[in-house]
Design a protein around this motif. Structure first.
Motif, PDB file in Angstrom:
ATOM      1  N   LYS A  74      -0.468  -5.642   1.923  1.00 47.41           N
ATOM      2  CA  LYS A  74      -0.077  -4.246   1.694  1.00 47.41           C
ATOM      3  C   LYS A  74       0.643  -3.620   2.884  1.00 47.41           C
ATOM      4  CE  LYS A  74      -4.900  -3.050   2.406  1.00 47.41           C
ATOM      5  NZ  LYS A  74      -6.087  -2.575   1.708  1.00 47.41           N
ATOM      6  N   ASN A  75       0.609  -4.280   4.042  1.00 46.65           N
ATOM      7  CA  ASN A  75       1.321  -3.801   5.222  1.00 46.65           C
ATOM      8  C   ASN A  75       2.674  -4.483   5.411  1.00 46.65           C
ATOM      9  OD1 ASN A  75      -0.810  -2.038   5.993  1.00 46.65           O
ATOM     10  ND2 ASN A  75      -1.930  -3.809   6.768  1.00 46.65           N
ATOM     11  N   ASN A  93     -11.527  -9.476   1.143  1.00 47.80           N
ATOM     12  CA  ASN A  93     -10.702  -8.365   1.632  1.00 47.80           C
ATOM     13  C   ASN A  93      -9.518  -8.150   0.698  1.00 47.80           C
ATOM     14  OD1 ASN A  93     -12.190  -7.945   4.088  1.00 47.80           O
ATOM     15  ND2 ASN A  93     -11.202  -9.788   4.892  1.00 47.80           N
ATOM     16  N   GLU A  94      -9.280  -6.898   0.339  1.00 50.09           N
ATOM     17  CA  GLU A  94      -8.136  -6.593  -0.528  1.00 50.09           C
ATOM     18  C   GLU A  94      -6.839  -6.814   0.237  1.00 50.09           C
ATOM     19  OE1 GLU A  94      -6.357  -2.533  -1.911  1.00 50.09           O
ATOM     20  OE2 GLU A  94      -8.141  -2.967  -3.134  1.00 50.09           O
ATOM     21  N   ILE A  95      -5.957  -7.611  -0.348  1.00 51.90           N
ATOM     22  CA  ILE A  95      -4.675  -7.931   0.276  1.00 51.90           C
ATOM     23  C   ILE A  95      -3.565  -7.046  -0.271  1.00 51.90           C
ATOM     24  CG2 ILE A  95      -2.938  -9.748   0.600  1.00 51.90           C
ATOM     25  CD1 ILE A  95      -5.555 -10.208   2.149  1.00 51.90           C
TER      26      ILE A  95
END
Length: 82
Positions: free
Chosen positions: A52-53, A29-31
């Motif tokens: 990213k969040n 999963n892209e972080i």
């Protein structure tokens, strides 16, 4: 790569200008995506150990893909231990 988790950041050093680092968790999963030019083309990138969040990532192993502007890729693993 230098780890400084006391300040909650990882510093990637000796980078080519205009490269980017994509960080993935162990299952792919892209972080987060980090761009070297966001740091003034100084040859380094800091990762604040957040996704990213803006959430701090849990401890574990992460894959880092460094890609330069010519499309050359280097893959590295890092462990986050808190």
């Amino acid at each position: 790569m230098e780890n400084n988790l006391k300040d909650n950041k990882v510093k990637f050093i000796s980078l080519n200008p205009s490269c980017k680092i994509t960080i993935y968790d162990i299952i792919g999963n892209e972080i987060k995506i980090l761009n070297e030019n966001d740091f003034g083309n100084a040859g380094f990138i800091y990762w604040d150990v957040k996704d990213k969040n803006g959430n701090v990532v849990p401890r574990g192993v992460y894959m880092c893909v460094v890609e330069d502007d010519l499309g050359n890729r280097t893959r590295k693993k890092i462990s986050i231990i808190k």
